[in-house]
Design an enzyme around this catalytic site. Sequence first.
Site, PDB file in Angstrom:
ATOM      1  CG  HIS A 255      -1.952  -1.038   1.253  1.00 26.77           C
ATOM      2  ND1 HIS A 255      -3.227  -0.880   0.754  1.00 26.77           N
ATOM      3  CD2 HIS A 255      -1.887  -2.294   1.729  1.00 26.77           C
ATOM      4  CE1 HIS A 255      -3.913  -2.001   0.930  1.00 26.77           C
ATOM      5  NE2 HIS A 255      -3.120  -2.881   1.526  1.00 26.77           N
TER       6      HIS A 255
ATOM      7  CE  LYS B 238      -6.745  13.647   0.585  1.00 27.77           C
ATOM      8  NZ  LYS B 238      -6.362  12.950  -0.641  1.00 27.77           N
ATOM      9  NE  ARG B 239      -3.737   9.804  10.118  1.00 28.50           N
ATOM     10  CZ  ARG B 239      -3.306   8.877  10.961  1.00 28.50           C
ATOM     11  NH1 ARG B 239      -3.991   7.756  11.127  1.00 28.50           N
ATOM     12  NH2 ARG B 239      -2.198   9.056  11.644  1.00 28.50           N
TER      13      ARG B 239
ATOM     14  CE  LYS C 229      -2.589  10.678   3.159  1.00 30.07           C
ATOM     15  NZ  LYS C 229      -3.268   9.836   2.139  1.00 30.07           N
TER      16      LYS C 229
ATOM     17  CB  THR D 160     -10.161   4.683  -0.790  1.00 28.41           C
ATOM     18  OG1 THR D 160      -9.627   5.060   0.481  1.00 28.41           O
ATOM     19  CG2 THR D 160      -9.443   3.448  -1.293  1.00 28.41           C
TER      20      THR D 160
ATOM     21  CE  LYS E 281     -14.103   5.761   1.403  1.00 30.55           C
ATOM     22  NZ  LYS E 281     -13.204   5.830   2.577  1.00 30.55           N
TER      23      LYS E 281
END
Length: 841
Positions: A382, A573-574, A579, A681, A685
């Site tokens: 991952h 998100k985290r 990111k 992911t 969504k």
Amino acid sequence: MQDKAKSSPPPASSAEGEGRIANLPPLGMDPKSLADDFNHYYCHILGRDRYKGATNSTFKALAITLRARLMERWKNTRYAYEESDCRRTYYLSLEFLMGRALGNTMLNLDATDAVREALYGLGLDLEEIAEREPDAGLGNGGLGRLAACFLDSCATLQLPVKGYGLRYEYGMFRQEIIDGYQVEEPDHWLRGGNPWEMERPEYTRLVQFGGRTETYTDDQGRKRVRWVDTHDVLAIPYDTPIPGYRNGTVNTLRLWKSTATDVFDLDEFNAGSYPESVAAKNAAEHITMVLYPNDASENGKILRLRQQYFLASASLKDAIAEWKRLHDGDLSTFAAKNCFQLNDTHPSCAVPELMRLLVDEEGLEWEQAWRITTATMAYTNHTLLPEALERWPVRMFRELLPRLLEIIYDINVQFLSEVAMRWPGDTGRQQRMSIIEEGPDPQIRMAYLAIAGSFSVNGVAELHSRLLKEGLFRDFYELWPEKFNNKTNGVTQRRWLAACNPGLRRLIDDTIHNGWIADLQQLRKLAPYAEDPEFRRRWHAVKQKNKARLAALVERDTGVRFDPEALFDVQVKRMHEYKRQLLNILHVIHLYIRIKAGDTENWTNRCVLIGGKAAPGYAQAKLIIKLINNVARRINADPATEGLLRAAFLPNYRVSAMEVICPGTDLSEQISTAGKEASGTGNMKFMMNGALTIGTLDGANIEIREEVGDDHFFLFGLTEHEVHEQRKNYDPNAIIAGDENLSRVMNLLESGHFNQFEAGLFNPIVHSIRSPQDPWMVAADFPSYVRAQEQAAAHYRDRDRWITSSILNTAASGRFSTDRTIKEYNEEIWKLTPVPALPVK
Ligand code: 26Q
């Protein structure tokens, strides 16, 4: 050889023992039966006598009412699997981020309307009761939620798949924001009791730690090894039912809790220290106490290694014992009938542990055991960040798992001889590929162990799987190309559209019927309606309602008011540098500067929402949270921004919050540095719920853009290849000097405008942006990010065009169902046959 399956009813040798089967009529699904049962549990089991609105007890009474309806289906599923003697898969994961179970259970049992009516008759409100359920937050983020979505799809596809994990007493921490800083609070999610779980003490397993190994000669004269003087810990299973979508199947998630054995260390302490010896039980009970809140590996914590081995050992022993019960102890077809899917390297102790169980405990020859192991293990990766690959110091293994270490060494010797055979004399390659990394403090490379021990290695999006083959695992790909494959992630549309967005669900059902809930590709049938004015009007009305619901959540949790007419721009998100939440907040500062400069012609009113947890030890990520909060406070307090711009940081992002967030989002921020986000992911969504994406060519964004088309996706940023190239002579200061917008943003940031009375607070952030070493290349992508944001703003002002794009995003999201992902896992890796549950009488 003949399979020796036992048929239902269960055999006398079952762990539950002999006995007559209770024969009960099925429970009613009508409002009256539901209300009667609810009353019964509320009064006779929970000891209440008055309804005072939604409480923990009303939630529990409702959960037990539904659980009772799952029981028979659960049993019927188990018997159907046993009777067919089917091949099975076990999904091993340190994380299952399940969130709440109530809504999903009602949806899958087709009981939502009847339950609502039953409760209404008692003066109770279903939605209020549902809010009382705590999230099962037994995961960090994407990897843990993926495991949960997978279980839902496996049950819906009637695949015999069982989840194995840990029953953490404390899940992911609760995040509070105090003075703009993240503060972690423990999440004691089991305090009110967990009505969904069933303790199964009869399947308790024993897990060994410590001790030493010794050799002996068995009665056939063979040299064997045994692991002795160990500290033993009990693993007690707790089973949670996983219902499929209206198909009678109920699969199992089995979570292990650690407890001390009765004889735990009593000898050691017995010299008059009884209380101390009882207190020493703590060490055993601590194993499943708390989830590690890191979403990138934090190496070298002994408790984490204990957790990993505890899961691997208990689960393998469980699967083998169950196999032997059903097959008279015969392991000869075990490899043909079982598969263990490893969710990252976290459970990869399973490779040497299965070897140990087969060789030491079952008396198989090494070669035979290795054939079984490498025919049953499959590994999913991952991450592409090299620093996130798990490594464990050899000395820790020697201390905690001495027998496993010997086995790992033996695996490595055999493996390196295979490498030497393929590339004779290439010692550099042998060193590179060795499972043991030599050095002053030798380490075990868990990913290499997992690859060597598995027949399948997969990444989680097309780009990610390709980069694994070209980069991180290149040598292994050259050795075993046939092992490598891609399985692009998905999300379950049952939770992430049908349950969380009832307004859109009704509109879609009215338009194309409800076949999409079990076959998401049917959403394509929405595309022809994208230009239909009446459909657009209804689509927009649903979105506006969802935005009002999200605005209410934001106001409740942050005090900031979002205007539902504005563009809702969301990144949840985290928190991680790759990111690039930082890039997002730099853009917000840029918009603020434009407002202050009066540059607001053709402005699009925008509300920016950012949320996510940072690992408690990740200082830079925590500082970015503080910056976001400080920027938001300044902007929201400035009257000049009224009606033009709002910003907020949503505390304690979690599954149940996402169920409100994704239906109310217009613009989904997927802005990682290309080549760093394995898949994502959340991006799926948002898309499913009709958001447009602003994103880089990273992870599954690439596939999302391919599905929906370039006109309905705001692309920006360097490609993975360009990141690689620019890296070599990256000069962020030149980029800043050459871009007026970024210069102004940096000036304002450096002037201390967002940290008055906190001098120098954000220096580490400024420094990281200006550093030629910045791995995330924030400055490099800023100019194109701003341009893409301008396109998004213009697109939003053309309301019909935006709504059309929104519809087309939902219509194109069919590929991103975990039903598709799981079908691919099954066709290419697991090779299971669907087994329908026996019908409920
Ligand atoms: C490892 C060792 C010690 C402590 C913690 C950990 C640890 C825990 C969780 C390491 C990593 C994780 C989680 C990783 C994760 O969530 N990765 C995400 O997986 C998603 C599902 O495949 C992808 O969509 C995301 O791109 C990826 O970042």
